[in-house]
Design a protein around this motif. Structure first.
Motif, PDB file in Angstrom:
ATOM      1  N   LEU A   9       0.673  -1.003  -0.072  1.00  0.00           N
ATOM      2  CA  LEU A   9      -0.055   0.164  -0.163  1.00  0.00           C
ATOM      3  C   LEU A   9       0.826   1.142   0.059  1.00  0.00           C
ATOM      4  N   ARG A  10       2.096   1.173   0.841  1.00  0.00           N
ATOM      5  CA  ARG A  10       2.745   2.312   0.890  1.00  0.00           C
ATOM      6  C   ARG A  10       3.339   2.688  -0.435  1.00  0.00           C
ATOM      7  N   LEU A  11       3.631   1.740  -1.351  1.00  0.00           N
ATOM      8  CA  LEU A  11       4.121   1.712  -2.729  1.00  0.00           C
ATOM      9  C   LEU A  11       3.088   2.593  -3.478  1.00  0.00           C
ATOM     10  N   VAL A  12       1.861   2.241  -3.385  1.00  0.00           N
ATOM     11  CA  VAL A  12       0.978   3.051  -4.152  1.00  0.00           C
ATOM     12  C   VAL A  12       0.857   4.221  -3.424  1.00  0.00           C
ATOM     13  N   ARG A  13       0.899   4.489  -2.255  1.00  0.00           N
ATOM     14  CA  ARG A  13       0.908   5.909  -1.576  1.00  0.00           C
ATOM     15  C   ARG A  13       2.157   6.589  -1.930  1.00  0.00           C
ATOM     16  N   GLY A  14       3.116   5.953  -2.535  1.00  0.00           N
ATOM     17  CA  GLY A  14       4.261   6.546  -2.906  1.00  0.00           C
ATOM     18  C   GLY A  14       3.990   7.006  -4.362  1.00  0.00           C
ATOM     19  N   SER A 197      18.003   4.889  -6.603  1.00  0.00           N
ATOM     20  CA  SER A 197      17.053   5.329  -5.548  1.00  0.00           C
ATOM     21  C   SER A 197      15.821   4.459  -5.455  1.00  0.00           C
ATOM     22  N   VAL A 198      15.376   4.556  -4.268  1.00  0.00           N
ATOM     23  CA  VAL A 198      14.022   3.766  -3.859  1.00  0.00           C
ATOM     24  C   VAL A 198      13.449   4.559  -2.657  1.00  0.00           C
ATOM     25  N   SER A 199      12.052   4.663  -2.675  1.00  0.00           N
ATOM     26  CA  SER A 199      11.421   4.995  -1.612  1.00  0.00           C
ATOM     27  C   SER A 199      11.265   4.118  -0.257  1.00  0.00           C
ATOM     28  N   PRO A 200      11.638   4.617   0.884  1.00  0.00           N
ATOM     29  CA  PRO A 200      11.852   3.789   2.090  1.00  0.00           C
ATOM     30  C   PRO A 200      10.451   3.161   2.361  1.00  0.00           C
ATOM     31  N   GLY A 201      10.402   1.852   2.974  1.00  0.00           N
ATOM     32  CA  GLY A 201       9.055   1.515   3.426  1.00  0.00           C
ATOM     33  C   GLY A 201       8.151   0.851   2.423  1.00  0.00           C
ATOM     34  N   THR A 202       8.593   0.666   1.098  1.00  0.00           N
ATOM     35  CA  THR A 202       7.842   0.276  -0.022  1.00  0.00           C
ATOM     36  C   THR A 202       8.080  -1.098  -0.534  1.00  0.00           C
ATOM     37  N   ASN A 203       7.260  -1.787  -1.165  1.00  0.00           N
ATOM     38  CA  ASN A 203       7.629  -3.071  -1.884  1.00  0.00           C
ATOM     39  C   ASN A 203       8.867  -3.107  -2.716  1.00  0.00           C
ATOM     40  N   GLN A 204       8.801  -1.979  -3.566  1.00  0.00           N
ATOM     41  CA  GLN A 204      10.351  -2.052  -4.319  1.00  0.00           C
ATOM     42  C   GLN A 204      11.432  -1.882  -3.452  1.00  0.00           C
ATOM     43  N   GLU A 205      11.346  -1.143  -2.422  1.00  0.00           N
ATOM     44  CA  GLU A 205      12.710  -1.194  -1.658  1.00  0.00           C
ATOM     45  C   GLU A 205      12.948  -2.547  -0.901  1.00  0.00           C
ATOM     46  N   LYS A 206      11.809  -3.143  -0.421  1.00  0.00           N
ATOM     47  CA  LYS A 206      12.113  -4.968  -0.370  1.00  0.00           C
ATOM     48  C   LYS A 206      12.558  -5.603  -1.274  1.00  0.00           C
ATOM     49  N   ILE A 207      12.322  -5.327  -2.717  1.00  0.00           N
ATOM     50  CA  ILE A 207      12.695  -6.229  -3.668  1.00  0.00           C
ATOM     51  C   ILE A 207      14.449  -5.639  -4.007  1.00  0.00           C
ATOM     52  N   LEU A 208      14.584  -4.475  -3.807  1.00  0.00           N
ATOM     53  CA  LEU A 208      15.907  -3.953  -4.227  1.00  0.00           C
ATOM     54  C   LEU A 208      16.857  -4.675  -3.225  1.00  0.00           C
ATOM     55  N   VAL A 244      19.849   5.049 -11.710  1.00  0.00           N
ATOM     56  CA  VAL A 244      18.514   4.463 -11.665  1.00  0.00           C
ATOM     57  C   VAL A 244      17.449   4.863 -10.745  1.00  0.00           C
ATOM     58  N   ASN A 245      16.263   5.195 -11.067  1.00  0.00           N
ATOM     59  CA  ASN A 245      15.166   5.272  -9.917  1.00  0.00           C
ATOM     60  C   ASN A 245      14.374   4.179 -10.354  1.00  0.00           C
ATOM     61  N   PHE A 246      14.087   3.477  -9.013  1.00  0.00           N
ATOM     62  CA  PHE A 246      13.262   2.146  -9.254  1.00  0.00           C
ATOM     63  C   PHE A 246      11.991   2.480  -8.323  1.00  0.00           C
ATOM     64  N   GLY A 247      10.862   2.488  -9.061  1.00  0.00           N
ATOM     65  CA  GLY A 247       9.717   2.888  -8.519  1.00  0.00           C
ATOM     66  C   GLY A 247       8.382   2.175  -9.284  1.00  0.00           C
ATOM     67  N   PRO A 248       7.125   2.618  -8.882  1.00  0.00           N
ATOM     68  CA  PRO A 248       6.094   2.081  -9.538  1.00  0.00           C
ATOM     69  C   PRO A 248       6.035   2.428 -10.963  1.00  0.00           C
ATOM     70  N   ASN A 249       5.603   1.586 -11.969  1.00  0.00           N
ATOM     71  CA  ASN A 249       5.543   1.809 -13.139  1.00  0.00           C
ATOM     72  C   ASN A 249       4.891   2.904 -13.661  1.00  0.00           C
ATOM     73  N   SER A 271      11.150  -3.371 -16.568  1.00  0.00           N
ATOM     74  CA  SER A 271      10.064  -3.313 -15.476  1.00  0.00           C
ATOM     75  C   SER A 271      10.141  -5.072 -14.959  1.00  0.00           C
ATOM     76  N   VAL A 272       9.356  -4.977 -13.854  1.00  0.00           N
ATOM     77  CA  VAL A 272       9.633  -6.348 -13.104  1.00  0.00           C
ATOM     78  C   VAL A 272       8.232  -6.139 -12.407  1.00  0.00           C
ATOM     79  N   SER A 273       7.587  -7.442 -12.059  1.00  0.00           N
ATOM     80  CA  SER A 273       6.271  -7.539 -11.398  1.00  0.00           C
ATOM     81  C   SER A 273       6.545  -7.136 -10.141  1.00  0.00           C
ATOM     82  N   GLY A 274       5.541  -6.242  -9.733  1.00  0.00           N
ATOM     83  CA  GLY A 274       5.403  -5.857  -8.144  1.00  0.00           C
ATOM     84  C   GLY A 274       5.122  -6.954  -7.365  1.00  0.00           C
TER      85      GLY A 274
END
Length: 339
Positions: A9-14, A197-208, A244-249, A271-274
């Protein structure tokens, strides 16, 4: 989007936070409260990308009624003649998916536009209700909303209460400067030696961070950078402080359109699956379980895929890389352990 307890959810809040900064700067703020907007009459045509502030290429798409699909609707909805479409874009919206357009009135974005196309195909008047994310689900539960088009990720947990018609892949993406030849190529090893770069507390951070752990085990590494907001990320990318910036497509797709005419244009480098490497996450139209709406909505989307309007809609919003080939009713969702 996922539940508030989930980092997804925080990913999309991002997305919302990143887009809000741009939206506010462009005067695209939404009104407070449960805003309601009624789309154009079911005239057999839908204009997508209207008042989008450059996020989309406006196009008029044919959307004639398909009577065989209309006949599949629950009688109550068919007789009412309206499809009440829920969008959870308050308070600030999240371009390019859903936000208030430059006229300060029209709810625009890829999500409401698809909802309008589906309604037209089913011979229904689209009635769009914009609310907060939390109130969106209350609207579905209470019957005030028929179906949500608002970046909802299918999860096995959600299937207990809702039924789904998939319409877009749920992807994360890599943004680089346009003149940077690097591409993700589907392999995390290609990130070795890069500053990301990646946003903290997000799914993309977890994957990265999982990829970083694997690379370190192989004697390689990624430099991970954090920034307080979307503008700071954009400045770091344009100033080559990050590679690189890694975030929601969707948010990256939007930023690519916004930088296209600048001195430092960017591009999507893959891209990669969320949901991670094991499952392709899917975004879906969401209705109350046993409402009988998921099937006709899925069939309408499949009709739009076959006739080409679906592809043109995604292309208009720079989201072609999230296209699905088929809309499915209740396909596998994120498992309970990942949702």
């Amino acid at each position: 989007m996922l539940r508030p307890s989930s980092p997804r959810l925080r990913l999309v809040r991002g997305i919302g936070a990143a887009a809000a900064a741009v939206a506010l700067a462009s005067g695209l703020t939404a009104c407070g409260g449960d805003a309601e907007a009624t789309g154009p009459a079911s005239s057999g045509k839908v204009t997508v990308g209207a008042v989008s502030n450059g996020a989309a290429k406006e196009a008029e798409l044919a959307a004639p009624v398909v009577e065989s699909l209309r006949a599949q609707l629950p009688a109550e909805v068919r007789d009412r003649g309206e499809l009440v479409i829920g969008v959870g874009a308050l308070p600030a919206g999240f371009p390019p998916l859903a936000y208030v357009g430059t006229d300060q009135r029209t709810l625009t974005g890829a999500e409401p536009d698809l909802g309008r196309l589906v309604a037209a195909t089913l011979g229904l008047e689209p009635v769009l209700k914009n609310s907060t994310w939390e109130n969106l689900f209350l609207g579905i539960d209470s019957g005030k909303v028929d179906v949500a088009f608002t970046n909802v990720t299918i999860t096995e947990e959600r299937k207990k209460k809702y039924e789904f018609a998939s319409y877009r892949q749920d992807n994360l993406a890599f943004e680089v400067l346009k003149d940077n030849p690097w591409n993700f190529g589907g392999d995390y090893r290609n990130l070795a030696g890069r500053t990301v770069s990646v946003s903290p507390g997000t799914n993309q951070e977890k994957i990265l961070l999982e990829w970083q752990k694997k690379l370190r085990a192989e004697g390689k590494d990624i430099t991970v950078k954090y920034f307080p907001d979307a503008n700071s990320v954009a400045l770091a990318l344009s100033g080559k402080k990050i590679d690189v910036n890694f975030g929601p497509n969707p948010s990256i797709a939007y930023h690519v359109t916004q930088t296209a005419s600048s001195s430092t244009p960017t591009r999507n480098a893959g891209s990669v699956s969320g949901a991670g490497e094991s499952l392709q996450g899917l975004i879906a139209a969401t209705a109350k379980k046993d409402s009988g709406l998921a099937k006709p909505v899925a069939e309408a989307i499949n009709h739009l895929i076959k006739e080409g309007q679906y592809g043109r809609l995604l292309a208009a919003w720079n989201l072609s890389n999230e296209a699905v080939t088929t809309s499915e009713v209740d396909p596998p969702g994120l498992p309970l352990t990942n949702s």
